[in-house]
Design an enzyme around this catalytic site. Structure first.
Site, PDB file in Angstrom:
ATOM      1  N   LYS A 275     -81.070  33.804   0.149  1.00 48.57           N
ATOM      2  CA  LYS A 275     -82.404  34.400   0.214  1.00 48.57           C
ATOM      3  C   LYS A 275     -83.501  33.341   0.106  1.00 48.57           C
ATOM      4  O   LYS A 275     -84.472  33.366   0.858  1.00 48.57           O
ATOM      5  CB  LYS A 275     -82.542  35.455  -0.886  1.00 48.57           C
ATOM      6  CG  LYS A 275     -83.772  36.314  -0.754  1.00 48.57           C
ATOM      7  CD  LYS A 275     -83.677  37.600  -1.522  1.00 48.57           C
ATOM      8  CE  LYS A 275     -83.551  37.527  -3.005  1.00 48.57           C
ATOM      9  NZ  LYS A 275     -82.914  36.545  -3.744  1.00 48.57           N
TER      10      LYS A 275
ATOM     11  N   THR B  21     -83.101  30.181   0.805  1.00 48.70           N
ATOM     12  CA  THR B  21     -82.968  29.396   2.032  1.00 48.70           C
ATOM     13  C   THR B  21     -83.666  30.104   3.192  1.00 48.70           C
ATOM     14  O   THR B  21     -84.371  29.471   3.993  1.00 48.70           O
ATOM     15  CB  THR B  21     -81.479  29.177   2.371  1.00 48.70           C
ATOM     16  OG1 THR B  21     -80.811  28.658   1.220  1.00 48.70           O
ATOM     17  CG2 THR B  21     -81.308  28.217   3.522  1.00 48.70           C
TER      18      THR B  21
ATOM     19  N   ARG C 283     -89.826  31.449  -6.947  1.00 53.38           N
ATOM     20  CA  ARG C 283     -89.823  31.379  -8.398  1.00 53.38           C
ATOM     21  C   ARG C 283     -89.248  30.040  -8.861  1.00 53.38           C
ATOM     22  O   ARG C 283     -88.410  29.447  -8.187  1.00 53.38           O
ATOM     23  CB  ARG C 283     -88.989  32.536  -8.943  1.00 53.38           C
ATOM     24  CG  ARG C 283     -89.536  33.904  -8.525  1.00 53.38           C
ATOM     25  CD  ARG C 283     -88.461  34.950  -8.369  1.00 53.38           C
ATOM     26  NE  ARG C 283     -87.508  34.582  -7.322  1.00 53.38           N
ATOM     27  CZ  ARG C 283     -86.233  34.925  -7.335  1.00 53.38           C
ATOM     28  NH1 ARG C 283     -85.741  35.658  -8.314  1.00 53.38           N
ATOM     29  NH2 ARG C 283     -85.429  34.546  -6.357  1.00 53.38           N
TER      30      ARG C 283
ATOM     31  N   LYS D  56     -75.012  29.121  -9.842  1.00 53.33           N
ATOM     32  CA  LYS D  56     -75.751  29.386  -8.608  1.00 53.33           C
ATOM     33  C   LYS D  56     -76.505  28.192  -8.055  1.00 53.33           C
ATOM     34  O   LYS D  56     -76.809  28.128  -6.877  1.00 53.33           O
ATOM     35  CB  LYS D  56     -76.748  30.532  -8.855  1.00 53.33           C
ATOM     36  CG  LYS D  56     -76.217  31.872  -8.431  1.00 53.33           C
ATOM     37  CD  LYS D  56     -77.332  32.880  -8.359  1.00 53.33           C
ATOM     38  CE  LYS D  56     -77.814  33.050  -6.942  1.00 53.33           C
ATOM     39  NZ  LYS D  56     -78.863  34.059  -6.808  1.00 53.33           N
TER      40      LYS D  56
ATOM     41  N   ALA E 201     -84.085  38.898 -11.361  1.00 49.83           N
ATOM     42  CA  ALA E 201     -84.592  40.269 -11.228  1.00 49.83           C
ATOM     43  C   ALA E 201     -83.650  41.300 -11.822  1.00 49.83           C
ATOM     44  O   ALA E 201     -84.029  42.453 -11.989  1.00 49.83           O
ATOM     45  CB  ALA E 201     -84.841  40.591  -9.751  1.00 49.83           C
TER      46      ALA E 201
ATOM     47  N   PHE F 272     -82.685  38.884  -5.942  1.00 50.72           N
ATOM     48  CA  PHE F 272     -81.497  39.682  -5.633  1.00 50.72           C
ATOM     49  C   PHE F 272     -81.768  40.727  -4.543  1.00 50.72           C
ATOM     50  O   PHE F 272     -82.561  40.494  -3.645  1.00 50.72           O
ATOM     51  CB  PHE F 272     -80.918  40.303  -6.907  1.00 50.72           C
ATOM     52  CG  PHE F 272     -80.419  39.277  -7.885  1.00 50.72           C
ATOM     53  CD1 PHE F 272     -79.479  38.326  -7.506  1.00 50.72           C
ATOM     54  CD2 PHE F 272     -80.895  39.235  -9.179  1.00 50.72           C
ATOM     55  CE1 PHE F 272     -79.023  37.366  -8.399  1.00 50.72           C
ATOM     56  CE2 PHE F 272     -80.440  38.289 -10.081  1.00 50.72           C
ATOM     57  CZ  PHE F 272     -79.506  37.354  -9.685  1.00 50.72           C
TER      58      PHE F 272
ATOM     59  N   PHE G 118     -73.724  32.189   9.364  1.00 52.26           N
ATOM     60  CA  PHE G 118     -72.777  31.209   8.826  1.00 52.26           C
ATOM     61  C   PHE G 118     -71.875  30.741   9.965  1.00 52.26           C
ATOM     62  O   PHE G 118     -71.664  31.467  10.945  1.00 52.26           O
ATOM     63  CB  PHE G 118     -71.916  31.821   7.716  1.00 52.26           C
ATOM     64  CG  PHE G 118     -72.623  32.022   6.408  1.00 52.26           C
ATOM     65  CD1 PHE G 118     -74.013  32.096   6.329  1.00 52.26           C
ATOM     66  CD2 PHE G 118     -71.913  32.151   5.228  1.00 52.26           C
ATOM     67  CE1 PHE G 118     -74.664  32.274   5.116  1.00 52.26           C
ATOM     68  CE2 PHE G 118     -72.546  32.332   4.011  1.00 52.26           C
ATOM     69  CZ  PHE G 118     -73.920  32.400   3.952  1.00 52.26           C
TER      70      PHE G 118
ATOM     71  N   TRP H 283     -80.480  27.364   8.195  1.00 49.19           N
ATOM     72  CA  TRP H 283     -79.718  26.414   7.371  1.00 49.19           C
ATOM     73  C   TRP H 283     -79.313  25.200   8.201  1.00 49.19           C
ATOM     74  O   TRP H 283     -79.438  24.061   7.759  1.00 49.19           O
ATOM     75  CB  TRP H 283     -78.477  27.093   6.789  1.00 49.19           C
ATOM     76  CG  TRP H 283     -77.631  26.184   5.938  1.00 49.19           C
ATOM     77  CD1 TRP H 283     -77.803  25.899   4.615  1.00 49.19           C
ATOM     78  CD2 TRP H 283     -76.497  25.424   6.373  1.00 49.19           C
ATOM     79  NE1 TRP H 283     -76.835  25.007   4.191  1.00 49.19           N
ATOM     80  CE2 TRP H 283     -76.031  24.706   5.250  1.00 49.19           C
ATOM     81  CE3 TRP H 283     -75.832  25.283   7.586  1.00 49.19           C
ATOM     82  CZ2 TRP H 283     -74.912  23.856   5.312  1.00 49.19           C
ATOM     83  CZ3 TRP H 283     -74.728  24.439   7.658  1.00 49.19           C
ATOM     84  CH2 TRP H 283     -74.277  23.741   6.531  1.00 49.19           C
TER      85      TRP H 283
END
Length: 597
Positions: free
Chosen positions: A90, A92, A113, A124, A305, A333, A421, A449
C-alpha cells in the site's frame, strides 16, 4: 541535478537485483535538496525548518494562513483489501501513484505515516515503499525521523509519571501535607487506571507488569503495562488536531484514571497538561521528504490502523491540499479499518471531502482469501502463491468485493489498483479486472515497484478520471447515533457481522459512556485485527454469520474518540522469532545504514 540526469540514473536501478535499501542508497545520491523541493512546491524559506539537507519540517499554520483563499486540490485516499501478514504494497502504491501523477504532469503531493520502530525492527519493515517507488531518504525516515514518535512517547509517559507521583503522595501523606504542597486529594481508584506506559518497540513481555515494587518511596504498587507508542491517545491527538489551540485543549482532556466516585482524572487535574503539550510541540509540524523521483511527501503521525487511528495527520493533508492539484494520502491496512476511520473519523473532523479511493489488490492476497496455505512472515512462500492458480484468485475476489462495497457505501468513486507481482499471470489479472469492473469499480494494473512512475501511469489516469466525476460522499452514521448502535452499524455494514456481543466490563463502560452526554458526538475508533474482515485473523475471504465480540471500550476524551476493542488484539505487538533487527547494520567505511526495507 537536472531532471534528465535523475531519470538517467533511475534507469540504472534494478529492483529485481537490488534490495530496497540498496536502491535507496543509490537514489539518495541525486535527491533534491529540501530547500529546492520546498521552493518548487511553493513554500517560502521562512515556512520550512530544515533538518539536514533533505528533510524539513513545514510551518503548517503559517502556510495555511497565507493560502487560506486558495482552493483545495483533488483528495485521494489509498487503502487496500485485507492483507497477508506480509502486506500488499500500500505504501509502495501510494509512492507509485504520486510518481505516476507526476509523469502525467500534475502538481502532486503525498502523505504517509511515520513508521514505528516496532515493525521496522520486527517483521513488516519501515513502510517507506519498495523497489522504484519509495519515500527517501530511507534511513532517517525509518530510524526516528525528526523525533515525532519520541515526543509522543515522552509526552504520554510524563502523564503516567504525574499519576504515579500523585498516587504515592496521596497514599503516604495527610490532607494537611498535600495542602501545604498546593495539592487537593483526588482519591484516585488504583484499580481504574486507564493509561499504561508507552514504548516504540514490540515488547510483549511488558504488556502486563507490576510496578512500585520496593519501599514506601519507590512508588505506588499496582498492575500496569505498556502499549506501543503509536497506540497512545497522544498519537491520536497528533493525527486529528487542527491548530495549536486545539492541540492544547485536547491535551488537557486525556483521561488517565478514575476517582473512587467515578469521576475522571484528567491530565489537567494532574496539572501536567501544559508540560505534556510542551513535550509534543516539536512534533506538530509535518515533515517534508520526497519520492525517489522527486515529488514532495509529507510524513506525519503514526501507523497501526488496527489498534490506532492509523492516518497521516489532518494538518498534513490540509497543508498539501493547498499546495498541490492532487494530493494522495494513505490509510492503514484494509478498507474495513483504515478507510473506515479515514471516512468516519478523519473526514468528519477535518471537514475534507475525498474525490477518490484507491483499493490496492494483489493476486497473492486473493489466493490466501480463496483458501490458499497459511502465509507466515519469515518463512518461504508456499508454491501456491508463486505459481498460477485461477481458482484461488477467483474465490478470493469475494474479499475484494467487500472492500469495494465499503468504499461505495461512503459514496466515493473506487479505483482498484492491481499491484502487479512478477508471478502474476494474464489469466489471474483478467479475473481480478473483470470481477472489479462488474462491481462498477475502475481498474488499473500498476507496475510501479518495477518501473516507478512510468509503471503507474495507467493507475494515475484512472485516478484522475475518478476525481473528475462527482461523488455522493456521506458518513456511515450520524453524530447523534447512540454508541451501541454505532458499533453495530460498523460491524454489520463494514465487517459483515450478524451482530455484536459485549463482555461485562464492556457493557459497564458502554453504559457509563452513553450516560455522559458529550460522548455521543465522539467518533468511534474500532480496534480489531487487520488480517480478517472479522475479529478472528483465521477467518479469511468474506466471512459471514459471526458475532463481533467487544471485550473493552476505551475513552479518548482528548482525541475525541470512543475506542471499542474487538477480539483478542493487543495494544502492544510481539517480536517475531526472525525479526528485521538481525539484518540491520552500519557500514563502518561509509557510516551508512544497511539492511532496512
Amino acid at each position: 541535478m537536472a531532471v534528465n540526469d535523475r531519470e538517467f540514473h533511475l534507469k540504472e536501478l534494478d529492483p529485481v537485483l537490488m534490495k530496497d535499501w540498496e536502491i535507496a542508497e543509490k537514489a539518495e545520491d541525486f535527491l533534491k535538496p529540501v530547500k529546492v523541493l520546498a521552493m518548487e512546491l511553493g513554500l517560502t524559506e521562512d515556512e520550512i525548518i530544515p533538518h539536514g539537507k533533505y528533510i524539513a519540517k513545514v510551518d503548517f499554520a503559517g502556510v495555511l494562513a497565507r493560502l487560506k483563499d486558495r482552493p483545495n486540490g483533488k483528495y485521494i485516499d489509498v487503502t487496500a483489501i485485507t492483507p497477508t501478514p506480509l502486506g500488499e504494497g500500500k505504501s509502495t502504491t501510494t509512492m507509485g501513484l504520486v510518481q505516476g501523477l507526476g509523469k502525467l504532469g500534475k502538481k502532486v503531493t503525498g502523505a504517509i505515516r511515520q513508521p514505528s520502530s516496532g515493525p521496522t525492527f520486527n517483521i513488516k519493515g519501515s513502510a517507506a515503499g519498495g523497489g522504484l517507488s519509495q519515500c527517501l531518504p530511507l534511513s532517517p525516515f525509518s530510524l526516528g525521523l525528526t523525533g515525532d514518535i519520541d515526543a509522543v512517547t515522552n509526552s504520554h509517559n510524563l502523564a503516567m509519571v504525574a499519576l504515579q507521583a500523585r498516587l504515592q503522595h496521596e497514599a503516604n501523606n495527610t490532607d494537611e501535607f498535600l495542602s501545604s504542597r498546593h495539592l487537593t486529594r483526588l482519591d484516585i481508584d488504583p484499580s481504574r487506571v486507564e493509561m499504561k506506559w508507552a514504548m516504540d518497540f514490540c515488547a510483549q513481555s511488558l504488556r502486563e507488569i507490576i510496578m512500585g515494587i520496593g519501599g514506601k518511596t519507590d512508588g505506588y504498587r499496582m498492575p500496569s503495562g505498556f502499549g506501543i507508542s503509536v497506540s497512545s491517545e497522544v498519537m491520536a491527538i497528533l493525527s486529528v488536531f487542527t491548530s495549536l489551540s486545539d492541540l492544547r485543549e485536547r491535551m488537557g482532556k486525556i483521561i488517565v484514571a478514575y476517582r473512587k466516585n467515578d469521576e475522571p482524572v484528567t491530565t489537567a487535574d494532574l496539572e501536567v497538561d501544559g508540560a505534556i503539550t510542551a513535550l509534543l510541540l516539536r512534533a506538530v509540524n509535518p515533515n517534508l521528504l520526497q519520492t525517489i523521483e522527486g515529488q514532495p511527501v509529507f510524513v506525519h503521525a503514526g501507523p497501526f490502523a488496527n489498534i490506532a487511528i492509523g492516518q497521516s495527520s489532518i494538518v498534513a493533508d490540509r497543508l498539501a491540499l493547498k499546495l498541490a492539484d492532487y494530493h494522495v494520502t494513505e490509510s492503514g491496512f484494509g478498507a474495513d479499518i483504515g478507510f473506515e476511520k479515514f471516512w468516519n473519523i478523519k473526514c468528519r473532523l477535518s471537514g475534507l471531502k475525498p474525490d477518490c479511493a484507491v483499493i490496492v489488490v494483489t493476486a497473492r492476497a486473493l489466493k490466501m482469501h480463496g483458501g490458499g496455505p497459511k502465509v507466515t512472515p519469515g518463512a518461504p512462500l508456499d508454491p501456491a502463491y508463486t505459481t498460477p492458480n485461477t481458482k484461488l484468485v477467483e474465490k478470493g475476489c469475494q474479499n475484494m468485493l467487500a472492500h469495494i462495497q465499503t468504499v461505495k457505501t461512503a459514496g466515493i468513486n473506487p479505483v482498484v489498483c492491481i499491484n502487479h507481482f512478477a508471478a502474476d499471470t494474464h489469466e489471474e489479472i483478467d479475473i481480478i479486472r473483470r470481477t472489479a469492473e462488474q462491481a462498477e469499480a475502475r481498474v488499473a494494473v500498476s507496475h510501479h515497484w518495477a518501473k516507478g512512475g512510468d509503471g503507474a501511469t495507467e493507475l494515475a489516469e484512472a485516478v484522475t478520471d475518478a476525481c473528475n466525476e462527482p461523488n455522493n460522499f456521506h458518513f456511515l452514521y450520524p453524530e447523534n447515533m447512540p454508541l451501541k448502535k454505532r458499533i453495530e452499524t460498523i460491524a454489520r455494514k463494514v465487517y459483515g457481522a450478524n451482530g455484536v456481543s459485549y463482555t461485562p466490563i464492556a457493557m459497564e463502560k458502554l453504559a457509563r459512556i452513553e450516560s455522559m452526554g458529550d460522548t455521543q458526538f465522539m467518533p468511534t475508533c474500532m480496534v480489531k485485527t487487520h488480517l480478517s474482515l472479522s475479529h478472528d485473523p483465521a477467518l479469511k475471504g468474506r466471512p459471514s454469520g459471526f458475532t463481533l465480540p467487544i471485550r473493552d471500550i476505551l475513552t479518548y476524551m482528548g482525541a475525541g474518540l470512543v475506542v471499542p476493542v474487538a477480539g483478542d488484539i493487543k495494544l502492544m505487538p510481539g517480536t517475531s522469532s526472525d525479526p528485521n533487527f538481525k539484518r540491520i547494520d552500519v557500514d563502518t567505511q561509509t557510516g551508512k545504514v544497511k539492511g532496512l526495507f
